[in-house]
Write a protein that holds these residues in place. Structure first.
Motif, PDB file in Angstrom:
ATOM      1  N   ARG A  19     -35.072   0.979  16.035  1.00 57.43           N
ATOM      2  CA  ARG A  19     -35.151   1.941  17.142  1.00 57.43           C
ATOM      3  C   ARG A  19     -36.135   3.051  16.803  1.00 57.43           C
ATOM      4  O   ARG A  19     -36.911   3.477  17.628  1.00 57.43           O
ATOM      5  CB  ARG A  19     -33.773   2.551  17.421  1.00 57.43           C
ATOM      6  N   GLU A  41     -29.662  12.544  17.727  1.00 64.05           N
ATOM      7  CA  GLU A  41     -28.842  12.358  16.536  1.00 64.05           C
ATOM      8  C   GLU A  41     -28.413  10.907  16.359  1.00 64.05           C
ATOM      9  O   GLU A  41     -27.248  10.594  16.225  1.00 64.05           O
ATOM     10  CB  GLU A  41     -27.618  13.270  16.601  1.00 64.05           C
ATOM     11  N   VAL A  42     -29.310   9.960  16.411  1.00 65.77           N
ATOM     12  CA  VAL A  42     -28.893   8.573  16.219  1.00 65.77           C
ATOM     13  C   VAL A  42     -28.757   8.212  14.754  1.00 65.77           C
ATOM     14  O   VAL A  42     -27.971   7.363  14.384  1.00 65.77           O
ATOM     15  CB  VAL A  42     -29.859   7.573  16.886  1.00 65.77           C
ATOM     16  N   ALA A  43     -29.482   8.821  13.923  1.00 66.57           N
ATOM     17  CA  ALA A  43     -29.408   8.481  12.501  1.00 66.57           C
ATOM     18  C   ALA A  43     -28.130   9.029  11.913  1.00 66.57           C
ATOM     19  O   ALA A  43     -27.505   9.919  12.466  1.00 66.57           O
ATOM     20  CB  ALA A  43     -30.602   9.057  11.773  1.00 66.57           C
ATOM     21  N   SER A  44     -27.727   8.458  10.828  1.00 68.82           N
ATOM     22  CA  SER A  44     -26.521   8.939  10.176  1.00 68.82           C
ATOM     23  C   SER A  44     -26.919   9.837   9.040  1.00 68.82           C
ATOM     24  O   SER A  44     -27.814   9.518   8.266  1.00 68.82           O
ATOM     25  CB  SER A  44     -25.740   7.740   9.635  1.00 68.82           C
ATOM     26  N   SER A  45     -26.179  10.954   8.962  1.00 68.14           N
ATOM     27  CA  SER A  45     -26.589  11.902   7.918  1.00 68.14           C
ATOM     28  C   SER A  45     -26.315  11.333   6.535  1.00 68.14           C
ATOM     29  O   SER A  45     -27.108  11.477   5.623  1.00 68.14           O
ATOM     30  CB  SER A  45     -25.864  13.234   8.122  1.00 68.14           C
ATOM     31  N   GLY A  46     -25.158  10.623   6.379  1.00 72.61           N
ATOM     32  CA  GLY A  46     -24.825  10.123   5.023  1.00 72.61           C
ATOM     33  C   GLY A  46     -24.899   8.620   4.916  1.00 72.61           C
ATOM     34  O   GLY A  46     -24.414   8.033   3.952  1.00 72.61           O
ATOM     35  N   GLY A  47     -25.474   7.970   5.922  1.00 70.87           N
ATOM     36  CA  GLY A  47     -25.438   6.509   5.982  1.00 70.87           C
ATOM     37  C   GLY A  47     -25.959   5.845   4.727  1.00 70.87           C
ATOM     38  O   GLY A  47     -25.273   5.007   4.130  1.00 70.87           O
ATOM     39  N   ASP A  48     -27.140   6.229   4.322  1.00 70.43           N
ATOM     40  CA  ASP A  48     -27.735   5.566   3.161  1.00 70.43           C
ATOM     41  C   ASP A  48     -26.895   5.759   1.922  1.00 70.43           C
ATOM     42  O   ASP A  48     -26.732   4.853   1.108  1.00 70.43           O
ATOM     43  CB  ASP A  48     -29.152   6.101   2.923  1.00 70.43           C
ATOM     44  N   LEU A  86     -22.268  -5.054   7.745  1.00 74.16           N
ATOM     45  CA  LEU A  86     -22.271  -4.266   8.979  1.00 74.16           C
ATOM     46  C   LEU A  86     -23.165  -3.046   8.842  1.00 74.16           C
ATOM     47  O   LEU A  86     -23.993  -2.758   9.711  1.00 74.16           O
ATOM     48  CB  LEU A  86     -20.845  -3.823   9.301  1.00 74.16           C
ATOM     49  N   LEU A  87     -22.983  -2.350   7.726  1.00 70.02           N
ATOM     50  CA  LEU A  87     -23.742  -1.112   7.518  1.00 70.02           C
ATOM     51  C   LEU A  87     -25.236  -1.402   7.515  1.00 70.02           C
ATOM     52  O   LEU A  87     -26.019  -0.694   8.166  1.00 70.02           O
ATOM     53  CB  LEU A  87     -23.332  -0.468   6.184  1.00 70.02           C
ATOM     54  N   ARG A 121     -16.222  11.804   0.645  1.00 68.73           N
ATOM     55  CA  ARG A 121     -17.441  12.572   0.910  1.00 68.73           C
ATOM     56  C   ARG A 121     -17.111  13.896   1.599  1.00 68.73           C
ATOM     57  O   ARG A 121     -17.547  14.955   1.173  1.00 68.73           O
ATOM     58  CB  ARG A 121     -18.393  11.780   1.804  1.00 68.73           C
ATOM     59  N   LYS A 125     -26.525  -2.281  10.933  1.00 67.71           N
ATOM     60  CA  LYS A 125     -26.624  -1.094  11.795  1.00 67.71           C
ATOM     61  C   LYS A 125     -27.838  -0.271  11.413  1.00 67.71           C
ATOM     62  O   LYS A 125     -28.582   0.220  12.262  1.00 67.71           O
ATOM     63  CB  LYS A 125     -25.365  -0.223  11.654  1.00 67.71           C
ATOM     64  N   ARG A 126     -28.001  -0.160  10.114  1.00 66.12           N
ATOM     65  CA  ARG A 126     -29.102   0.673   9.657  1.00 66.12           C
ATOM     66  C   ARG A 126     -30.423   0.054  10.086  1.00 66.12           C
ATOM     67  O   ARG A 126     -31.345   0.740  10.505  1.00 66.12           O
ATOM     68  CB  ARG A 126     -29.063   0.796   8.125  1.00 66.12           C
ATOM     69  N   ASP A 175     -21.271  10.111  11.507  1.00 64.31           N
ATOM     70  CA  ASP A 175     -22.227  10.160  12.599  1.00 64.31           C
ATOM     71  C   ASP A 175     -23.134   8.953  12.541  1.00 64.31           C
ATOM     72  O   ASP A 175     -23.098   8.152  11.606  1.00 64.31           O
ATOM     73  CB  ASP A 175     -23.042  11.461  12.516  1.00 64.31           C
ATOM     74  N   GLY A 176     -23.948   8.837  13.543  1.00 61.57           N
ATOM     75  CA  GLY A 176     -24.952   7.760  13.563  1.00 61.57           C
ATOM     76  C   GLY A 176     -24.314   6.394  13.467  1.00 61.57           C
ATOM     77  O   GLY A 176     -23.256   6.139  14.025  1.00 61.57           O
ATOM     78  N   TYR A 177     -24.972   5.535  12.702  1.00 60.92           N
ATOM     79  CA  TYR A 177     -24.502   4.150  12.689  1.00 60.92           C
ATOM     80  C   TYR A 177     -23.191   3.990  11.948  1.00 60.92           C
ATOM     81  O   TYR A 177     -22.508   2.999  12.107  1.00 60.92           O
ATOM     82  CB  TYR A 177     -25.577   3.195  12.157  1.00 60.92           C
ATOM     83  N   LEU A 178     -22.791   4.934  11.103  1.00 56.69           N
ATOM     84  CA  LEU A 178     -21.488   4.839  10.435  1.00 56.69           C
ATOM     85  C   LEU A 178     -20.393   4.779  11.490  1.00 56.69           C
ATOM     86  O   LEU A 178     -19.447   4.007  11.390  1.00 56.69           O
ATOM     87  CB  LEU A 178     -21.267   6.032   9.520  1.00 56.69           C
ATOM     88  N   GLU A 191     -20.724   3.670  14.451  1.00 55.46           N
ATOM     89  CA  GLU A 191     -20.766   2.360  15.086  1.00 55.46           C
ATOM     90  C   GLU A 191     -20.034   1.322  14.229  1.00 55.46           C
ATOM     91  O   GLU A 191     -19.313   0.472  14.745  1.00 55.46           O
ATOM     92  CB  GLU A 191     -22.226   1.907  15.280  1.00 55.46           C
ATOM     93  N   VAL A 192     -20.230   1.392  12.923  1.00 48.97           N
ATOM     94  CA  VAL A 192     -19.569   0.442  12.018  1.00 48.97           C
ATOM     95  C   VAL A 192     -18.056   0.589  12.145  1.00 48.97           C
ATOM     96  O   VAL A 192     -17.326  -0.404  12.243  1.00 48.97           O
ATOM     97  CB  VAL A 192     -20.028   0.658  10.565  1.00 48.97           C
TER      98      VAL A 192
END
Lengths: 881, 379
Positions: A745, A170-177, A734-735, B370, A738-739, B331-334, B336-337
Motif C-alpha cells: 500500500r 495511520e495505517v502503519a503499525s508503530s511497533g509492528g516490526d 499473519l504478521l 510492550r 499484513k506487513r 495499531d496498524g496491521y497488528l 488487523e492480525v
C-alpha cells in the motif's frame, strides 16, 4: 523549497565573495569548465546544511594556504511559504544564524531546525558522511554517483517512511516490526528457519518416540510374562493330575501283559521248530530209501548193458582179424619197392663218378701238354742267356776309361791345332818322283809340315837343312803335346785297344749284348715265372695226377644201363621210403587194435559175468522187499508230521507275534515317555516358577505404568510445544502477510510517480519497488515480449537514468507529503546517449515544474534545449552577469 | 454380634499419568495411607474384621516394596483381614499373592482367600465365603458355588466377591466376572461384600459395593468410602454405615463461559472448593483479555491450594474487546492480525481454532509486555 540566493566567501577557490542570485524556482543550469568551482558550490550548500558550524573536520573548505580564512556560506530560500535566511561561518569566528519568518535562531538550535526541516542527521563527531544525509542525500546527486540509488534510499529510509505514513494516515503499525522480531525469536526457539523442530521441541519428539518404543517392549515383556503365568497354571494342573493318575503305570501293566503273551508264543515257536526238524529228518530218510530202490532197479538195467557191450567187443575183434593179412601184404609190397629204389640210386651215383673222372683226366692232360711246351722253350732261352752272359764277361770294356780316352783324344787334338797355329809351316812340292826326308820321314809330292822342333830336312842331294821354329812357348806346347800323347797312349794301352775307334766298336758291341740279355730274361720270366725248376716240378706233378686219374678210371666197374640222374632216383627212393613207413605203421596199429580188442573182450566178459552172479544172489531179493516196507512206513509218518506243523503254524500266525512285539515296544515306550514327560514337566514347573519369581520381582507392570506416565508427560509437553510452534508459525505468517500488504500500500504512490517518469523513457515499462522502497525489478516491453531484470544488471548509463528517475519520484512523493524538496545534480547523465538524454530532458523539464533543480555541468552544449538560460560560472565570478 | 469393615479396590500400584509427576506420586502415596486410615477406622469402629473385596493390587507385577508396604499399612488393625483376589490381582499360578508369600510379607492376621471356599473366623462368628478370581477374566458366576457351601451353625454367612452384578450395566454388555443380583438370597448369605465398582453402591439390603477408599478417577461418584457392617445374628438385616476415607476429592467440571458472570460464578465455585482436591476443568465459550487474566490468576491460586488443577481451555476462545486492543496499542496491521485471529477461533477446524487461540494469546502477551514496559517508562 526554493533557493533564491547563495553567497559564499573565503571558501576554497572563492577567496572573494561569490553571489548566485535570482535563482529560478524551477530549472537552473549552471555551467563552467572543470575546476571553475561547480563542485565547490555544491560542497558549500552541503556544508551549510550538514556540517556543524563548530566542526573542526571541515578543513577542505579553507582556501589553499590561507589558514586565517573563515569560509562562509549564506543561503536564502523559501519553503512552507516562509522565507529562510541562513548564514554559517566555519573554522574562524564560527557562527550559525538562521532567520525564519522574522524569528532568529543560532548555533546548534538553528542547525537542528534545519535537519528537522530537510530530514537528515548530523554526524556525532567528525565530518558529515553520506549515511547522515537522509533526504538531501537522496535528492542531491554528487558527481558520478547518480547510479547508486540503493544506499541513498537506505539512508533516507526512515524519513521516507514517515513521509509516507503522514501521506497515508495511520495505517502503519508503530511497533509492528518490533513485534515481528519478537515473534520470530520466539519461533526460533522452537523451530529452525526451515520449520523443523529444534531444542526442547525436537528433543521431546525424540524422547516421545524412544519412550513409546520402550513402553512397547515393556508391554511385550508383560504379555510374555502373563503367557508364562498361564503356562505355569496349565502345567501345574496337568502335573498334579498326572501325579494322581500315574498313567505310565497302566501302560506298564499292558506292557507286562503283552510280554507274557509273547513268551507263550515263543514256546509254541520252539515246539514248532522241533517238530519241523523231525519232519525234515523223516523227509530225508524217505529220500534215501527211495534212492536205494532206484539203485536196485538200475543194477538190472546195467546187466543188459554189459551183455550188449560184450557182444560188441567180440564183433570188433573179428573184423580186425579179417583185415590182418591184407595189412601184412601191403607192408611187404612197400618193402620191395623201397629196395628197388635204393639200388637205382647206387647205379646213378657210379655213372656220375665216371663222367667226372674222365673230365678231370682231360683237363690234366691239357695242362700237362702246355707245361711241357713252356719248359722246352724256357730251357732254350736259358742256354742263350748263359752264352750272352759269358760273352759279356769275356771282353768287358770300361766305359769310364773310354770316356776318359775320348776326353784325352779331344785335348790332344785341340793341342795339335794350337801347335799348328804357332808352328813353322813347311810347304813342299816335290817333283814327281823326287823325295825328301823331313825329320827322318820321307815325303813326296806336295804337302805341308808343321815344325815345332828343330827338324832336319835332308835334301837328297843337296845336304840337310835344319829348321828350328822360333817363338817362346813353342817348346812348352811341344812338351804338353808330348805329355798328352803319352797319356793318350797309356790310356789306349790300358783299354787294350789300338785306337779309339776300336774302343768305340767294342763299347757298341757290349751294349748290344746287354740289351739281348735283358730281352731273354723277360721271355724266361713270362714262361717260367718261378723258375724253370718249378715249372719242371709242375710238369711232374701234373703227370702224377694224370696217372692217378687213369688208375681210378680203371678201377670203376663197367656199367651199361642208363640209370638216369641221381636226383630223380633219390626222389623215387624217398617216396618209396614214405610208403614203407606208412605200411609199417598200419601194420603196427592193426596189431595194437587187435590186442586191445582182445583185452576188451576179456574185460567185458568178466564184468558181465560178475554182475550176472551178483544179481542172481538170493539175499538181495529179501533186501528189496524190506526196503519197500520201510518206504511205506516213513511216508505215513511224514504226512502226520506235516499236518501237526501246519496246524501249529496257523495258531502262531493268528496270535500275530510281530504285533505283540510292537505292543511291547509301544507300551514300554509310552510308560517311559509318560513318566519322563512327567519328570520334565516337574522340571519345567520349577524353572518356570523361578523365572516368574525373578521377573515378578522386577515389578514390570509398575514399571510400565511409570513409563506410561512419563510418556504421557512428554507427549503433553510435546503437544504444548507443538501447539505453540504452530501458533507462532500462524502468528508470524499473519504478521508478515499484513506487513507486506501494508508495504504494498505504501509503495503504491511511489510506484505511481516512478511509472510516470519511466513511461517517458520506456513506454509501458514498470519498475518494482521492494519492502524498503528500493527499486528492484524492471519490466519493459521488447519486440519478443516482456523482459524482466534487476536494476543492477543494467548498463551504467541506464542505471544512472533509472537512479535519476527514482530520485525524482521520491521528490514527488516527499512533496506530496508536504516535505521540502530541492534537487541538485552535479554533472549528471554524462553517460547517456543523445536519444536517451533527450528523453531525460523531458523528464527533468517535467520535474522542474514541481521542484527547484540546480544542474551543474561542464557540457552546456548538451543542455541547450532545456528551455532555460545557462549561467556561466566564470561570468558570475567576474561579476559580469 | 459381628461387626466388620467392608472395603475394596485399593488398586495399589496405580500410576497417574495425566498429572504432573509430584502430583502423581502424592496421589499414589494416598492409596497407601488409605489402608492406614482403614485400619484406624476399623479400630475406631471396633470392627471384628476387615473384608477386602478384590483388587487390592492394581497389577500382578508391582514392586516388592509396594507389596510390603500394603501389609505394613495394615498393621494398625490387629484383627483378621480377609483379602480377596480381584481381576487386577487374580490368583493365578504365579501372582502378586504368591510373591507376597514368598516375600514373607503376609502377617498372620491376613487371610489370603486364594481359593474358593470358606474362611472361618470362629472367634468373630463370621464365615466368609470367598469367590476369588483365579483367571483374569471369567464369564461364569463364581459366586454360584456359594449356594452349595455349608458353614458352621451360628456363624454369620458373609459372601466376598469381585465382579459386576448383572442387570446393573446397560443391556447387551457382556461384562466379565458376572455376579447374580440375587446371590445373597440364593446362597442364604447374611451379607454379600462386593468389589469392582469404585463408588459405593447398594444393590439390595444384603448386597453392597463398598467402592474404593481413595478415589482414583474423576468418573466414579461416591468414591473414598468404606462400609461398616453390623449383623446382629445369622439371618438378621445388616446395618450398613458409610465412612469417608478419601484424602482427595476428585472434581471434574465442564463449563461454558458466555458472559462475564459465567466466569465470575466459576471462579467463585473454584475458590470455595474444599482443599485438597484434584481438579479438572474443561472450559468452552468466549473470554476477553481481562477475563483470561482473571481466569489465569484464579487457576494459579487454585494450583497452590489443591493437589492438582488442570484446565483445558482449548474450547475457550480468546476474544479481545476493542478496548483491549486499544489498550494494547495494537495499531496498524497488528490490529488487523488480532482481528483475523479472533475470527479464526470460530473456525470449524478444531485444531485450527486452538492454534489461533494460542497465537492470539502469544501476541497479546507480547503486546501487553510492550505496553507494560512503555507504561513503566512513562511512569
Amino acid at each position: 523549497m526554493k533557493i533564491q540566493r547563495l553567497r559564499i566567501e573565503q571558501l576554497r577557490q572563492f577567496r572573494q565573495p561569490l553571489t548566485l542570485d535570482d535563482l529560478d524556482p524551477g530549472l537552473n543550469l549552471i555551467h563552467g569548465p572543470n575546476e571553475s568551482g561547480k563542485s565547490t558550490l555544491v560542497r558549500a550548500i552541503r556544508a551549510a546544511f550538514f556540517e556543524r558550524h563548530r566542526s573542526s573536520s571541515v578543513d577542505d573548505l579553507r582556501p589553499w594556504g590561507d589558514s586565517s580564512a573563515a569560509p562562509t556560506v549564506e543561503l536564502e530560500f523559501v519553503t512552507g511559504e516562509r522565507s529562510w535566511h541562513l548564514k554559517k561561518r566555519f573554522l574562524q569566528q564560527k557562527r550559525c544564524d538562521l532567520e525564519v519568518g522574522g524569528e532568529a535562531f543560532s548555533g546548534e538550535e538553528a542547525e537542528d531546525k534545519l535537519a528537522d526541516l530537510l530530514g537528515f542527521q548530523f554526524a556525532s563527531r567528525g565530518a558529515s558522511q553520506d549515511k547522515h544525509w537522509g533526504i538531501p542525500g537522496l535528492l542531491w546527486v554528487e558527481q558520478g554517483s547518480g547510479q547508486n540509488i540503493h544506499d541513498a534510499v537506505a539512508y533516507a529510509g526512515d524519513h521516507l517512511q514517515s513521509a509516507l505514513n503522514s501521506l497515508l494516515g495511520e495505517v502503519a503499525s508503530s511497533g509492528g516490526d518490533d513485534v515481528i522480531l519478537q515473534i520470530q525469536s520466539q519461533r526460533a526457539e522452537l523451530l529452525t528457519a526451515t520449520g523443523k523442530p529444534r531444542g526442547d521441541y525436537a528433543r521431546l519428539g525424540e524422547e516421545q518416540h524412544s519412550l513409546a518404543s520402550e513402553l512397547e517392549s515393556l508391554e511385550e515383556r508383560i504379555s510374555q510374562y502373563q503367557a508364562l503365568v498361564d503356562r505355569l497354571g496349565e502345567l501345574r494342573q496337568r502335573h498334579q493330575q498326572n501325579e494322581r493318575e500315574r498313567p505310565w503305570e497302566a501302560a506298564r501293566q499292558k506292557f507286562q501283559e503283552a510280554e507274557r503273551r509273547s513268551r507263550e508264543i515263543e514256546q509254541w515257536q520252539q515246539e514248532q521248530q522241533r517238530e519241523q526238524q523231525a519232519l525234515r529228518d523223516c523227509q530225508e530218510n524217505l529220500k534215501l530209501l527211495r534212492q536205494q530202490q532206484q539203485q536196485a532197479e538200475a543194477a538190472t538195467n546195467k546187466l543188459e548193458t554189459r551183455a550188449q557191450h560184450l557182444k560188441a567187443c567180440q564183433g570188433a575183434l573179428e573184423s580186425l582179424r579179417a583185415r590182418e593179412n591184407q595189412t601184412a601184404e601191403a607192408q611187404a609190397a612197400a618193402q620191395k619197392a623201397y629196395e628197388n629204389a635204393r639200388s637205382q640210386v647206387r647205379v646213378a651215383k657210379e655213372q656220375e663218378q665216371r663222367a667226372r673222372l674222365e673230365n678231370d683226366l682231360r683237363q690234366v692232360q691239357q695242362q700237362l701238354e702246355g707245361v711241357e711246351q713252356n719248359l722246352t722253350q724256357a730251357r732254350h732261352y736259358l742256354t742263350e742267356l748263359q752264352a750272352t752272359r759269358q760273352q759279356l764277361q769275356v771282353n768287358p770294356i770300361d766305359l769310364k776309361a773310354l770316356e776318359n780316352l775320348r776326353a784325352l783324344h779331344r785335348q790332344l787334338e785341340e793341342e795339335r791345332i794350337r801347335s799348328h797355329a804357332i808352328a813353322t809351316r813347311l810347304h813342299y812340292r816335290l817333283e814327281e818322283g823326287e823325295t825328301l826326308s823331313v825329320g827322318g820321314e820321307t815325303v813326296e809330292g806336295e804337302g805341308d809340315r808343321l815344325l815345332l822342333a828343330e827338324t832336319a830336312v835332308l835334301l837328297p842331294g843337296l845336304g840337310q837343312l835344319t829348321i828350328t821354329p822360333g817363338g817362346d812357348d813353342l817348346a812348352s806346347v811341344q812338351r804338353r803335346l808330348e805329355r798328352l800323347q803319352e797319356n793318350y797312349e797309356s790310356q789306349l794301352r790300358s783299354l787294350n785297344v789300338a785306337s779309339p775307334e776300336q774302343a768305340e766298336q767294342m763299347a757298341a758291341e757290349q751294349a748290344q749284348r746287354t740289351q739281348n740279355l735283358q730281352r731273354l730274361e723277360g721271355l724266361l720270366a713270362s714262361l717260367a715265372p718261378r723258375g724253370v725248376e718249378t715249372l719242371a716240378a709242375q710238369q711232374q706233378e701234373l703227370d702224377n695226377r694224370r696217372q692217378q686219374l687213369q688208375a681210378e678210371q680203371q678201377a670203376l666197374p663197367e656199367t651199361s644201363a642208363d640209370a638216369g640222374t641221381v636226383a630223380s632216383a633219390e626222389a623215387t627212393q624217398e617216396i618209396a621210403e614214405q610208403r614203407l613207413r606208412e605200411a609199417d605203421l598200419q601194420l603196427q596199429e592193426h596189431s595194437k587194435q587187435q590186442y586191445a580188442a582182445v583185452q576188451n573182450l576179456a574185460n567185458a566178459e568178466k564184468e558181465w559175468q560178475q554182475l550176472k552172479d551178483e544179481l542172481e544172489n538170493s539175499g538181495r531179493q529179501a533186501e528189496l522187499r524190506a526196503l519197500q516196507q520201510s518206504v511205506m512206513e516213513t511216508g505215513e509218518r511224514e504226512a502226520r508230521l506235516n499236518q501237526s506243523v501246519s496246524e501249529r503254524q496257523s495258531r502262531i500266525d493268528d496270535a500275530r507275534p510281530q504285533l505283540i512285539q510292537q505292543d511291547i515296544e509301544r507300551y514300554r515306550a509310552s510308560a517311559e515317555q509318560l513318566e519322563k514327560g512327567h519328570q520334565k514337566e516337574a522340571l519345567e514347573l520349577t524353572g518356570l516358577q523361578s523365572k516368574l519369581e525373578s521377573q515378578g520381582a522386577e515389578g514390570l507392570e509398575e514399571q510400565r505404568d511409570e513409563l506410561a506416565a512419563r510418556l504421557e508427560h512428554v507427549r503433553r509437553r510435546y503437544r504444548e510445544l507443538h501447539q505453540r510452534a504452530e501458533a507462532l508459525d500462524l502468528l508470524l505468517g499473519l504478521l508478515q502477510d499484513k506487513r507486506q500488504a501494508l508495504t504494498r500500500r505504501l509503495q503504491a504512490p511511489l510506484q505511481k510517480h516512478l511509472n510516470h517518469y519511466l513511461g517517458v523513457l520506456f513506454p509501458k515499462a514498470t519498475l518494482d519497488v521492494d519492502d524498503n522502497l528500493i527499486p528492484g525489478q524492471l519490466t519493459r516491453a521488447v519486440p519478443q515480449g516482456q523482459e524482466r531484470g534487476s536494476l543492477q544488471e543494467l548498463s551504467f548509463g541506464a542505471r544512472e537514468q533509472m537512479g535519476l528517475i527514482s530520485r525524482l519520484a521520491y521528490a514527488d512523493l516527499l512533496q506530496e507529503a508536504g516535505r521540502p524538496t530541492l534537487i541538485i545534480l552535479d554533472d549528471t547523465l554524462v553517460h547517456s546517449d543523445k536519444q536517451r538524454l533527450d528523453q531525460m530532458k523531458r523528464v527533468l523539464f517535467d520535474a522542474a515544474r514541481r521542484h527547484q533543480i540546480l544542474l551543474f555541468t561542464c557540457h552546456p552544449e548538451n543542455w541547450r534545449d532545456l528551455g532555460v538560460a545557462p549561467r556561466d560560472l566564470q561570468t558570475i565570478k567576474t561579476g559580469n552577469e | 454380634m459381628p461387626r466388620f469393615l467392608h472395603t475394596a479396590d485399593w488398586q495399589i500400584g496405580r500410576y497417574y499419568s495425566r498429572f504432573e509427576n509430584d502430583d502423581g506420586v502424592a496421589l499414589a502415596e494416598a492409596r497407601f495411607t488409605a489402608i492406614e486410615r482403614l485400619a484406624r477406622l476399623a479400630v475406631d469402629e471396633r470392627c471384628d474384621a476387615v473384608l477386602v473385596a478384590g483388587d487390592v493390587f492394581d497389577a500382578q507385577t508391582v514392586s516388592d516394596r509396594a507389596i510390603r508396604r500394603v501389609f505394613n499399612a495394615m498393621a494398625g488393625f490387629s484383627g483378621p483381614w480377609v483379602l480377596l483376589p480381584g481381576n487386577h490381582d487374580a490368583a493365578l499360578a504365579e501372582s502378586v499373592w504368591t510373591r507376597a508369600r514368598r516375600l514373607n510379607a503376609v502377617p498372620d492376621n491376613a487371610h489370603l482367600a486364594l481359593e474358593p471356599g470358606v474362611v472361618e473366623l470362629r472367634q468373630q462368628s463370621l464365615a466368609v465365603l470367598a469367590a476369588p478370581l483365579t483367571q483374569r477374566h471369567t464369564h461364569s458366576d463364581l459366586t454360584e458355588g456359594f449356594d452349595e457351601l455349608e458353614t458352621a451353625e451360628g456363624l454369620v454367612r458373609v459372601g466376598l466377591a469381585h465382579g459386576s452384578v448383572q442387570g446393573l450395566l446397560a443391556e447387551g454388555i457382556d461384562s466379565a466376572n458376572p455376579i447374580a443380583a440375587d446371590r445373597a438370597v440364593q446362597a442364604r448369605l447374611d451379607y454379600l461384600a462386593l468389589g469392582d465398582w469404585h463408588g459405593v453402591k447398594q444393590i439390595n439390603s444384603r448386597t453392597w459395593y463398598s467402592g474404593t477408599p481413595e478415589a482414583e478417577r474423576f468418573r466414579n461418584n461416591d468414591a473414598g468410602v468404606a462400609l461398616v457392617v453390623e449383623i446382629a445374628s445369622p439371618g438378621a438385616e445388616p446395618v450398613v454405615t458409610r465412612h469417608a476415607t478419601g484424602q482427595y476429592a476428585w472434581v471434574q467440571w465442564k463449563e461454558q463461559i458466555s458472559v462475564a458472570t459465567d466466569l465470575d460464578e466459576l471462579l467463585a465455585r473454584l475458590s470455595e472448593l474444599s482443599a485438597p482436591a484434584v481438579v479438572d476443568l474443561k472450559l468452552s465459550g468466549v473470554v476477553d483479555l481481562a477475563g483470561e487474566r482473571r481466569l489465569l490468576q484464579a487457576l494459579s491460586v487454585a494450583e497452590a491450594k489443591h493437589r492438582s488443577v488442570q484446565c483445558d481451555r482449548s474450547g475457550l476462545s480468546l476474544q479481545p474487546t476493542d478496548d483491549d486492543i486499544a489498550a494494547l496499542n495494537a495499531d496498524g496491521y497488528l490490529g488487523e492480525v488480532i482481528a483475523d485471529l479472533r475470527e479464526l477461533q470460530v473456525s470449524e477446524d478444531q485444531s485450527r481454532a486452538q492454534t489461533s487461540r494460542e497465537a492470539l494469546a502469544i501476541l497479546t502477551t507480547v503486546l501487553m509486555e510492550r505496553t507494560g514496559t512503555t507504561e513503566e517508562a512513562s511512569s
